[in-house]
Design an enzyme around this catalytic site. Sequence first.
Site, PDB file in Angstrom:
ATOM      1  N   SER A 127       0.620  -1.086   0.275  1.00 20.13           N
ATOM      2  CA  SER A 127       0.057  -0.036   0.045  1.00 20.13           C
ATOM      3  C   SER A 127       0.662   1.332   0.071  1.00 20.13           C
ATOM      4  O   SER A 127       2.608   1.568   0.331  1.00 20.13           O
ATOM      5  CB  SER A 127      -1.334   0.123   1.266  1.00 20.13           C
ATOM      6  OG  SER A 127      -1.395  -1.271   0.738  1.00 20.13           O
ATOM      7  N   SER A 129       1.956   5.415  -1.873  1.00 19.83           N
ATOM      8  CA  SER A 129       1.951   5.647  -2.698  1.00 19.83           C
ATOM      9  C   SER A 129       3.319   5.503  -3.485  1.00 19.83           C
ATOM     10  O   SER A 129       2.988   5.407  -4.810  1.00 19.83           O
ATOM     11  CB  SER A 129       2.202   7.818  -2.633  1.00 19.83           C
ATOM     12  OG  SER A 129       3.919   7.446  -2.252  1.00 19.83           O
ATOM     13  N   ASP A 183       6.565  -3.910  -1.368  1.00 18.82           N
ATOM     14  CA  ASP A 183       5.351  -2.966  -0.513  1.00 18.82           C
ATOM     15  C   ASP A 183       6.218  -1.580   0.260  1.00 18.82           C
ATOM     16  O   ASP A 183       7.694  -1.733  -0.535  1.00 18.82           O
ATOM     17  CB  ASP A 183       5.294  -3.588   0.887  1.00 18.82           C
ATOM     18  CG  ASP A 183       3.937  -2.526   1.240  1.00 18.82           C
ATOM     19  OD1 ASP A 183       4.048  -1.341   1.085  1.00 18.82           O
ATOM     20  OD2 ASP A 183       2.894  -3.188   2.251  1.00 18.82           O
ATOM     21  N   GLY A 184       6.208  -0.888   0.215  1.00 19.30           N
ATOM     22  CA  GLY A 184       6.738   0.318   0.866  1.00 19.30           C
ATOM     23  C   GLY A 184       7.259   0.868   1.805  1.00 19.30           C
ATOM     24  O   GLY A 184       7.012   0.112   2.539  1.00 19.30           O
ATOM     25  N   ASP A 186       7.269   3.441   5.024  1.00 21.67           N
ATOM     26  CA  ASP A 186       8.165   5.099   6.161  1.00 21.67           C
ATOM     27  C   ASP A 186       8.967   5.748   6.482  1.00 21.67           C
ATOM     28  O   ASP A 186       9.547   6.805   5.769  1.00 21.67           O
ATOM     29  CB  ASP A 186       7.227   5.405   7.498  1.00 21.67           C
ATOM     30  CG  ASP A 186       5.756   5.403   6.397  1.00 21.67           C
ATOM     31  OD1 ASP A 186       4.971   5.920   5.800  1.00 21.67           O
ATOM     32  OD2 ASP A 186       4.944   4.308   7.696  1.00 21.67           O
ATOM     33  N   GLY A 197       3.703   1.931   7.957  1.00 24.24           N
ATOM     34  CA  GLY A 197       1.962   2.323   9.136  1.00 24.24           C
ATOM     35  C   GLY A 197       1.007   3.614   8.888  1.00 24.24           C
ATOM     36  O   GLY A 197       0.331   3.529   8.838  1.00 24.24           O
ATOM     37  N   GLU A 205      -0.343  -5.466   6.405  1.00 23.43           N
ATOM     38  CA  GLU A 205       0.935  -4.919   5.503  1.00 23.43           C
ATOM     39  C   GLU A 205       1.803  -6.893   6.616  1.00 23.43           C
ATOM     40  O   GLU A 205       2.312  -7.135   5.443  1.00 23.43           O
ATOM     41  CB  GLU A 205       1.764  -3.811   5.677  1.00 23.43           C
ATOM     42  CG  GLU A 205       1.024  -2.983   4.462  1.00 23.43           C
ATOM     43  CD  GLU A 205       1.409  -1.645   4.277  1.00 23.43           C
ATOM     44  OE1 GLU A 205       0.990  -0.622   3.178  1.00 23.43           O
ATOM     45  OE2 GLU A 205       2.100  -1.054   5.697  1.00 23.43           O
TER      46      GLU A 205
END
Length: 334
Positions: A127, A129, A183-184, A186, A197, A205
Site C-alpha cells: 500500500s 504512494s 511494499d513501501g 515510511d 503504517g 501489510e
Amino acid sequence: MYTDIHVNSSVGLTRWSSGIRTQQQQQQHSRFILRHIVHLSVLGGGCVSSMGRAMLLQRWLGPTLLSAGHRSAGGRKQTPFTPKLKHVSLFRSPSSRHGMAEEAKKLAGYAAVDNHVQNNQVVGVGSGSTIVYAVDRLAERVRQEKLNIVCVPTSFQARQLILQHGLTLSDLDRHPELDVAIDGADEVDAALTLIKGGGGCLTQEKIVAGCAKHFIVIADFRKDSSVLGQQWKKGVPIEVIPMAYVPVSRSDSQALPGALVYRVRVNNAGPVVTDNSNFILDWKFEHTHNWKEVNIAIKMIPGVVETGLFVGMAERVYFGMEDGNVGVRDPPVN
C-alpha cells in the site's frame, strides 16, 4: 520551483473572442476556456490551485465579457480587452524535491518488479504512494510478456489498484503462500528495520509480508536513515482495538518512553479507522531502541493488534535516488 509554460494560445483566444456576438457563442467560449484550464491543471499534476484557476478565468474570460459588440449598461460600446497574460507557471521543474521524489519512487518500483517478479507467481501488493508505480510496471509486464500473475492486496487501496489495472485478484484464503511481496516503507534504517503504517495498513501489510518467501521494499531517498527516527518524525504506528485505546495509551512509560498519540483524521474529524475497524496510536519515541525487544513488548500489551515495526523481515530495499540511480540495500551480515 516551477517551469514557465508560455501560453501562446491566449492570442488565439483573444482573436476568437473579439468576434463573439451572441450569448450562445459566449457560453461556448466559456466552456472551451474551462476545458483548457482543467486540461492544463491535470497535466501539471494538479498544480493549478483554485486561486490560480480563478486568475486564469478572469484573464481568459475577460475577452468574452468585454468583446467587440458587447455594450455596457449605459449602452456604450466597450474596447476589446487584450489579455496581458504572457506565461503561466504550471509544472514543477524536475529539479524540485517533490518531482525528484516521485521519479525516485517510480525508479524503485520498476526495479523491484523487474528483478523479483517472474511468470506463474503469486505477488503480494503493498500500500501507499510508491506501490502505485510498482503496480503500473507489473501491469505493463503482464500485458507485454503475457505473464500469469496472481495478486494478493494488503489494503483496500491495493485491491483497487489491482482491479483498475486488470490484474488477477486473490486473497490469502486461496493463496496463503506468496512467492514475493512488494511494499513501501515510511523509514528504513541501516539494518533494514522498517517503520510502516503511516497510511494505517500495518497489520495487513505485515501479514502479507510474513506469508511471502521474499519481502522486497521500495522507497525514495527521503526514507533512507541510518537509525529510525532520523527522517520519520511521526512515530511508530500501533494498531489497537477501539475499546483498548485509552488503556494502551496509559501504558507503563518505562516500557514505552515518549508519547502515545491518538491518530485522528484531518480537521480532527474523528479517529483514523483501519481496514480492520481498529484505531491507531503513534508512539513518538525519544531515542534508538533494540527494536526487536520493543516490538515484542508492545505486542504483549492487551488490546494491541500489531505494530508498525518490521524487524528482520525485509530481504532487500530499493531506494530511488536523487541522481536518477537506484540504490540497493541488503541486510547486514552478522
